[in-house]
Design an enzyme around this catalytic site. Sequence first.
Site, short mmCIF file in Angstrom:
data_model
loop_
_atom_site.label_atom_id
_atom_site.label_comp_id
_atom_site.label_asym_id
_atom_site.label_seq_id
_atom_site.Cartn_x
_atom_site.Cartn_y
_atom_site.Cartn_z
N SER A 194 22.32 32.42 34.50
CA SER A 194 21.32 32.48 35.55
C SER A 194 20.21 33.47 35.20
O SER A 194 19.54 33.32 34.19
CB SER A 194 21.99 32.82 36.89
OG SER A 194 21.09 32.66 37.96
N ASP A 349 17.83 29.19 34.76
CA ASP A 349 18.55 27.95 35.02
C ASP A 349 18.00 27.21 36.24
O ASP A 349 18.56 26.20 36.66
CB ASP A 349 20.05 28.19 35.16
CG ASP A 349 20.41 29.11 36.32
OD1 ASP A 349 19.49 29.69 36.92
OD2 ASP A 349 21.61 29.24 36.63
N ASP A 351 17.85 27.63 39.48
CA ASP A 351 18.49 27.43 40.78
C ASP A 351 17.90 28.36 41.84
O ASP A 351 18.05 28.11 43.03
CB ASP A 351 20.01 27.57 40.71
CG ASP A 351 20.49 28.92 40.20
OD1 ASP A 351 19.64 29.77 39.84
OD2 ASP A 351 21.71 29.14 40.15
#
Length: 658
Positions: A194, A349, A351
Amino acid sequence: MTADLADLNARIKQAVAHGQLIASSARNIRTLLEGAGSDVYFQSVKELVDATEWQELNDRFYQTLAFGTGGLRGRTIGKIVTTVERGNAREGERPEFPCVGTNAMNFFNINRATRGLVAYLQDCNRSEGSSTKPKIVVAHDPRFFSKEFAEMAAKIAAENGCDAFVFDGPRSVPELSFAVRHLHASAGIVITASHNPPHDNGYKAYFDDGAQVIEPPASGIIAKVNAIMTESFTPLPKEQQGKVTVIGKNIDQAYMRRLETLILDPRVIRDAKSLRVIYTPLHGTGSVIIKPMLIRLGFNFLAVPEQDCFDGRFPTVKSPNPEYGEALTMAINLAEKENADLVAATDPDCDRMGVAVRTKDGKMKLLTGNQIGSLLAWYRIKTLFDKGVLDKQNAAHAALIKTFVTTDLQNAIADHYGVRCVETLTGFKYIGAKLAKYERAIPEQLRQSYADLAETETRRLRFAYSSFYVFGGEESYGYSGADFVRDKDGNGAVIMFCEVAAYAKSRRQTVDQLLDEIYSQFGYFAEKTSSLVFEGAEGADKIASLMKSYAADPVRQILRSIVANIRNFETDEIKDVEGDLIPKTKMLMLELEDGTRIAVRPSGTEPKIKYYLFARRQPEGEKLTGADLDRIKAEVEKQLEDLWNWLRKDAESRLAKI
């Protein structure tokens, strides 16, 4: 045992006797070296022993990186890079080999995780009497070793009897979640850490519903993975192995068609042609989908050129985390130059999404994750009512889902519109689990190929038999607007927030004016999230000790306010508004007499203990005036700062006694 290995073991044993090396570190070093498939392991350990770098060895080996419900996450580049790990790489380049250690992200742990996941999936097939091969989708971000780890995971999965579908390049977490259900796969894997620092990497596992694994599958997978202590395995005979298939553009297009359905009112985009957007992927996967989507939807945008490239060093930022204002600096500078209205940034990533907006006084201002989520929640619920999708009759069948540590403003918005507000533990996997529950509530014969049905059809079924999901979010900059993705979605978040900004622009408002309008109606809600960082083996002990201290010696009064209620999520039985039992977790929730709320929990992904502070002021009349808001904002900001200072000093005092 070779003489070299025997000598090394003797020196390790001596280091344990002298208190330099933790006993568990010594055991894990021996286990790794006994089953070593590479001389890199022995040479790295020997170099660190020769240099008496005991702290580095303890950090690398004090535990075997445990596969938890969040998968794996850890350093893939050590604090000290050994000569053999450096290999042919020059100073400043990525080392040739990942960090050697049982507590590191490397080929050893990728191997264990994948074999354990495959073994669990095959057990599931056997228990169901199925002879078909499990299917696993694999994605990765642009971090160091991510591509190699993804390729290794796909290869190991195939050699152990699974069909593996691996993306042809970096892809986002939400696209992986979508792809699992789109391809009717058994599971998914994303290689990512992340927004962690460049030296980290990770391994996240998804189940067939497209969400990160939770119980009961989680315990089964964890047990399989953690029982594997060696890299050695015998591949199945060729005829029993699976196939590795490369995927890419077709999945991109299917996902983008779904993302288009997130736009609730295309008219506001047409009416706000002057809206100017700056976007940055922070060297990550967001550019793959977001740029073509913004073009497709007709937004006027520019990407930050220096950050619009894959680079695991993340060289233009201190941290590739859109929660931190520093990460948006280059984008804000470009916005000033271009007189743009909005800056949006996604992490590697993709998100999470962070935002800065041009305010009514012409300056760029960062919004918090709670503010972003509240704007999205309010706009989407209001617009769904405006469009007739929601009404007074069916609102009770609609749900907004948020975490316990997300702003209470979203509870107030949901209550106002008659929409159910469901609170979950931190982690979008719990929101994903709710979405899976809502899908299962639809009669089986009507939900055949649910993932393939159009959004309008799934919405009709959910209203009729289950719950229509209107929005979900968490304070840590994660948002979701539909159930075709079962994780937080930075791609969808950028699109949805651009629509909110276009709506404000169409009304000749700035986004901060729109937010103040919401505060005026529902009350002023403010939050502060802070943390204390403790790294390594010693740090993990401090975090655990601090959490035990809060439970054993609870806080009774903070500043001038009495603690009225304490909920211990590790020991108390707590149910959500739908009657579902909340899983046990290490978190404490304190409610003070003055309405302030505090949550404390150890981070699941970083070496820190996190503190969430919540304050609110309700209007005395129908609405808060502009003057009221200005005064209240200043008062609440000071209140939260004083509260954090008290908590920080209290934590220091507790640690001093441990």
